[in-house]
Design a protein around this motif. Structure first.
Motif, mmCIF file in Angstrom:
data_model
loop_
_atom_site.group_PDB
_atom_site.id
_atom_site.type_symbol
_atom_site.label_atom_id
_atom_site.label_comp_id
_atom_site.label_asym_id
_atom_site.label_seq_id
_atom_site.Cartn_x
_atom_site.Cartn_y
_atom_site.Cartn_z
ATOM 1 N N PRO A 84 16.991 26.101 51.450
ATOM 2 C CA PRO A 84 17.797 25.055 50.806
ATOM 3 C C PRO A 84 17.129 23.677 50.856
ATOM 4 O O PRO A 84 17.190 22.915 49.882
ATOM 5 N N THR A 85 16.490 23.379 51.982
ATOM 6 C CA THR A 85 15.818 22.081 52.092
ATOM 7 C C THR A 85 14.716 21.947 51.053
ATOM 8 O O THR A 85 14.576 20.907 50.389
ATOM 9 N N CYS A 86 13.935 23.009 50.896
ATOM 10 C CA CYS A 86 12.842 22.991 49.933
ATOM 11 C C CYS A 86 13.365 22.876 48.495
ATOM 12 O O CYS A 86 12.872 22.062 47.703
ATOM 13 N N VAL A 87 14.385 23.660 48.161
ATOM 14 C CA VAL A 87 14.927 23.639 46.797
ATOM 15 C C VAL A 87 15.572 22.285 46.493
ATOM 16 O O VAL A 87 15.363 21.703 45.414
ATOM 17 N N PHE A 88 16.354 21.755 47.437
ATOM 18 C CA PHE A 88 16.971 20.438 47.227
ATOM 19 C C PHE A 88 15.895 19.379 46.976
ATOM 20 O O PHE A 88 16.016 18.550 46.078
ATOM 21 N N SER A 89 14.844 19.411 47.788
ATOM 22 C CA SER A 89 13.778 18.406 47.675
ATOM 23 C C SER A 89 13.065 18.509 46.331
ATOM 24 O O SER A 89 12.777 17.491 45.684
ATOM 25 N N LEU A 90 12.768 19.741 45.903
ATOM 26 C CA LEU A 90 12.076 19.931 44.630
ATOM 27 C C LEU A 90 12.952 19.508 43.460
ATOM 28 O O LEU A 90 12.456 18.975 42.453
ATOM 29 N N GLN A 91 14.268 19.736 43.561
ATOM 30 C CA GLN A 91 15.171 19.284 42.499
ATOM 31 C C GLN A 91 15.207 17.757 42.445
ATOM 32 O O GLN A 91 15.194 17.156 41.362
ATOM 33 N N LEU A 92 15.210 17.103 43.610
ATOM 34 C CA LEU A 92 15.223 15.639 43.649
ATOM 35 C C LEU A 92 13.910 15.046 43.133
ATOM 36 O O LEU A 92 13.882 13.932 42.589
ATOM 37 N N LEU A 93 12.811 15.789 43.308
ATOM 38 C CA LEU A 93 11.494 15.292 42.895
ATOM 39 C C LEU A 93 11.061 15.845 41.546
ATOM 40 O O LEU A 93 9.917 15.610 41.113
ATOM 41 N N SER A 94 11.953 16.565 40.873
ATOM 42 C CA SER A 94 11.547 17.244 39.642
ATOM 43 C C SER A 94 11.069 16.274 38.567
ATOM 44 O O SER A 94 10.071 16.519 37.881
ATOM 45 N N PHE A 95 11.739 15.136 38.411
ATOM 46 C CA PHE A 95 11.309 14.206 37.365
ATOM 47 C C PHE A 95 10.211 13.266 37.843
ATOM 48 O O PHE A 95 9.624 12.552 37.033
ATOM 49 N N LEU A 96 9.912 13.289 39.140
ATOM 50 C CA LEU A 96 8.688 12.632 39.600
ATOM 51 C C LEU A 96 7.479 13.467 39.195
ATOM 52 O O LEU A 96 6.423 12.918 38.828
ATOM 53 N N ALA A 97 7.644 14.797 39.235
ATOM 54 C CA ALA A 97 6.542 15.687 38.872
ATOM 55 C C ALA A 97 6.526 16.014 37.382
ATOM 56 O O ALA A 97 5.576 16.660 36.906
ATOM 57 N N TYR A 98 7.534 15.593 36.637
ATOM 58 C CA TYR A 98 7.653 15.968 35.225
ATOM 59 C C TYR A 98 6.639 15.196 34.390
ATOM 60 O O TYR A 98 6.492 13.969 34.498
ATOM 61 N N THR A 99 5.940 15.892 33.483
ATOM 62 C CA THR A 99 4.939 15.274 32.609
ATOM 63 C C THR A 99 5.181 15.610 31.135
ATOM 64 O O THR A 99 4.298 15.410 30.300
ATOM 65 N N GLY A 100 6.360 16.125 30.798
ATOM 66 C CA GLY A 100 6.651 16.573 29.442
ATOM 67 C C GLY A 100 7.244 15.486 28.572
ATOM 68 O O GLY A 100 7.253 14.290 28.935
ATOM 69 N N PRO A 101 7.814 15.876 27.440
ATOM 70 C CA PRO A 101 8.390 14.903 26.496
ATOM 71 C C PRO A 101 9.616 14.197 27.056
ATOM 72 O O PRO A 101 10.236 14.662 28.009
ATOM 73 N N GLU A 102 9.978 13.080 26.417
ATOM 74 C CA GLU A 102 11.053 12.243 26.942
ATOM 75 C C GLU A 102 12.418 12.927 26.919
ATOM 76 O O GLU A 102 13.274 12.617 27.744
ATOM 77 N N GLU A 103 12.630 13.844 25.965
ATOM 78 C CA GLU A 103 13.953 14.484 25.905
ATOM 79 C C GLU A 103 14.232 15.363 27.117
ATOM 80 O O GLU A 103 15.365 15.757 27.357
ATOM 81 N N GLY A 104 13.193 15.669 27.899
ATOM 82 C CA GLY A 104 13.352 16.387 29.157
ATOM 83 C C GLY A 104 13.611 17.877 28.978
ATOM 84 O O GLY A 104 13.897 18.360 27.883
ATOM 85 N N VAL A 105 13.514 18.601 30.100
ATOM 86 C CA VAL A 105 13.794 20.046 30.138
ATOM 87 C C VAL A 105 14.546 20.352 31.432
ATOM 88 O O VAL A 105 14.551 19.542 32.356
ATOM 89 N N VAL A 106 15.137 21.508 31.472
ATOM 90 C CA VAL A 106 15.792 21.954 32.700
ATOM 91 C C VAL A 106 14.720 22.514 33.636
ATOM 92 O O VAL A 106 14.084 23.528 33.307
#
Length: 387
Positions: A84-106
């Motif tokens: 849970p700690t790992c998944v929560f952290s990755l979800q919180l950091l997902s848009f820090l690591a995101y490099t795609g288009p502005e409309e975003g993805v899940v």
């Protein structure tokens, strides 16, 4: 995840192990049916470190699914906290690591969230687990707002669905509680059975001591009361034997092997030794070989000894005859006397000699007793055991 683990509700470790294993198995379905395919689609949309860390979370689920029934509990508890700690952290950091288009993805790691939040059931009290599940459901939206300043429409639409993972948590709270209750009922039943077994063993031990006192001690004392002056040799021998039996009873730990067997020749010798304690007893033995249960031989011999004693002391018999047969599947001992005889129906219930030391003793080992007697016609006591 800031709530201390000391506040968790502890269940039976076996229950938690099984529940954790079931959660991991269910999570594997979501991981490989949804998350894994989506991870390849989004391979170029997130930083490599985020992709690797997300796959490590799936790997931790695999570890629990494969080894959840054999791994030490301390290892499982670490994994239950780590996932849970790992998944929560990755979800919180997902848009820090995101490099795609502005409309975003899940973010595809969001697909393994149901399993990660369900593990909270094993770590925290129900209310805390539910609160953390709600927090987990909004972490991706929170990440988008923190790192991009806006929440994409696709994320806003998916957030309520992930908050509804509360349903999984509630279901497993109920499953865990029910399994814990069943475990406790099983343990209570086991302890009750052990107590009953101890009580039955104690009751049987007391009954055996009662028979021993009657057969070996009271009978000697009753006979001694009839004499004035020096006791005859036979009575002295019986008194010595009674002391020996009492000593053996005290020294015995009660752990004799119930499956022990002895040869028919040894069984015959047991009867011979017991009959030798009484004078003027005619003994005829038919030894047909084989082996017999030691406990059965002991009880039949003791009952026969009591029948001989009754014949010598109470019937006024001039002649006592014992016919004994031993084979691999049968014991038969018949004690006959030409004494005064008696009416079995008139024997008081508190008199143990016939009812307890003979009849009950043989019936407890699966044998049968037949007593034929009448006033003035002598007595015949037949003890029979068949394998």
């Amino acid at each position: 995840m800031g709530t201390r683990l000391s506040e968790q509700r502890v269940a039976d470790p076996r229950t938690d192990r099984q529940v954790g294993w079931l959660i991991a198995l269910g999570s594997m379905v979501g991981a490989f049916a949804q998350a894994a395919p989506l991870s390849f689609v989004q391979a170029g949309l997130f930083e490599p470190w985020w992709q690797v860390a997300s796959w490590m979370c799936i790997g931790l689920f695999v570890v629990i699914a494969v080894g959840g029934r054999v791994l030490p509990m301390r290892v499982l508890r670490v994994l239950w906290v780590l996932i849970p700690t790992c998944v929560f952290s990755l979800q919180l950091l997902s848009f820090l690591a995101y490099t795609g288009p502005e409309e975003g993805v899940v973010p595809w790691v969001w697909m393994i969230e149901p399993g990660s939040v369900t593990l909270l059931v094993l770590l925290f009290r129900p209310l805390v687990a539910v609160a953390l599940t709600v927090f987990s459901g909004v972490t991706v939206a929170l990440s988008a707002w923190i790192f991009t300043g806006a929440v994409p429409e696709v994320i806003a639409a998916a957030t309520p669905i992930h908050v509804s993972n509360i349903g999984f948590v509630v279901i497993f709270i109920g499953i865990r509680g029910r399994m814990t209750q069943l475990r406790r009922l099983e343990e209570d039943a086991r302890l009750a059975a052990e107590r009953q077994a101890r009580q039955e063993a104690e009751t049987e031990r007391n009954a055996e001591l009662q028979r021993l006192v009657h057969d070996e001690v009271l009978s000697v004392l009753a006979a001694a009361a009839l004499f004035r002056g020096a006791a005859p040799r036979e009575l002295q021998d019986e008194a010595a034997h009674a002391l020996l039996v009492l000593r053996d009873s005290v020294d015995s730990d009660g752990d004799a092997d119930p499956g022990a067997v002895i040869a028919a020749a040894e069984a015959a010798e047991e009867i011979r030794l017991r009959a030798a304690r009484f004078s003027s007893v005619e003994l005829r033995i038919d030894d047909r070989g084989g082996s017999l249960p030691a406990d059965v031989v002991q009880e039949v011999s003791a009952a026969a000894s009591e029948a001989i004693r009754n014949a010598r002391r109470h019937s006024g018999a001039e002649r006592v005859v014992v016919d004994a047969l031993f084979s691999h599947d049968r014991i038969s001992v018949v004690v006959r006397d030409d004494g005064a005889g008696f009416d079995l129906a008139t024997v008081p219930a508190e008199r143990l000699g016939v009812r307890d030391s003979i009849i009950r003793r043989i019936e407890e080992v699966g044998g049968s007793v037949r007593i034929v007697s009448a006033p003035g016609a002598g007595t015949e006591v037949s003890l029979t055991w068949t394998r």
